[in-house]
Design an enzyme around this catalytic site. Structure first.
Site, PDB file in Angstrom:
ATOM      1  N   ALA A 191       4.439  11.977 -21.484  1.00 57.40           N
ATOM      2  CA  ALA A 191       3.576  10.798 -21.318  1.00 57.40           C
ATOM      3  C   ALA A 191       4.158   9.908 -20.216  1.00 57.40           C
ATOM      4  O   ALA A 191       4.766   8.865 -20.470  1.00 57.40           O
ATOM      5  CB  ALA A 191       3.436  10.038 -22.629  1.00 57.40           C
ATOM      6  N   HIS A 228       0.831  -1.196   0.000  1.00 54.63           N
ATOM      7  CA  HIS A 228       0.000   0.000   0.000  1.00 54.63           C
ATOM      8  C   HIS A 228       0.872   1.254   0.000  1.00 54.63           C
ATOM      9  O   HIS A 228       1.747   1.426   0.833  1.00 54.63           O
ATOM     10  CB  HIS A 228      -0.913  -0.017   1.223  1.00 54.63           C
ATOM     11  CG  HIS A 228      -1.905   1.090   1.241  1.00 54.63           C
ATOM     12  ND1 HIS A 228      -2.342   1.650   2.406  1.00 54.63           N
ATOM     13  CD2 HIS A 228      -2.558   1.742   0.246  1.00 54.63           C
ATOM     14  CE1 HIS A 228      -3.225   2.603   2.135  1.00 54.63           C
ATOM     15  NE2 HIS A 228      -3.370   2.671   0.832  1.00 54.63           N
TER      16      HIS A 228
END
Length: 130
Positions: free
Chosen positions: A120, A20
């Site tokens: 990008a 996490h």
């Protein structure tokens, strides 16, 4: 041998090992990788593989709770719309490109594509599946 999903062993292992809050960067061919940050280099030639298909493969296996791109990508409405659609329900956040490069220092890895579109790059922060 795997018969579906991400077949690249290093990329599959990275996703399986995430906890996490861990950061993964999917990058164009020009983003500098900070010293000490592992780079999974998928780039073969200009545009191959491109950014969106690599991102789609990663999103099919990674739980994402936060995603961030450079503000400088905003004029490319086609990519912004594609990202927003693929990330739902996760909201796309924006920071300047220099800040994005600084964040890369904390990445578990940078996934380098053959993408030739400026800015990008996306920061993907791992969520939890429960």
């Amino acid at each position: 041998m795997k018969k579906q999903g991400i077949l690249h062993r290093d990329l599959a292992a990275l996703i399986a090992s995430l906890g996490h809050g861990d950061l993964v960067v999917v990058a164009d061919s020009g983003l500098p990788v900070p010293p000490g940050v592992p780079c999974i280099d998928l780039a073969v030639t200009k545009g191959v593989p491109s950014f969106l298909p690599v991102l789609e493969a990663i999103l099919s296996e990674m739980v994402v709770e936060n995603a961030t791109v450079a503000e400088e990508l905003k004029p490319n409405e086609q990519i912004i719309e594609a990202l927003a659609g693929r990330l739902k329900p996760v909201q796309l956040h924006f920071i300047n490109h220099e800040s994005l490069k600084t964040c890369c220092r904390q990445a578990r890895a940078v996934i380098r594509t053959g993408e030739w579109t400026p800015y990008a790059n996306i920061l993907l922060y791992a969520g939890v599946a429960f």
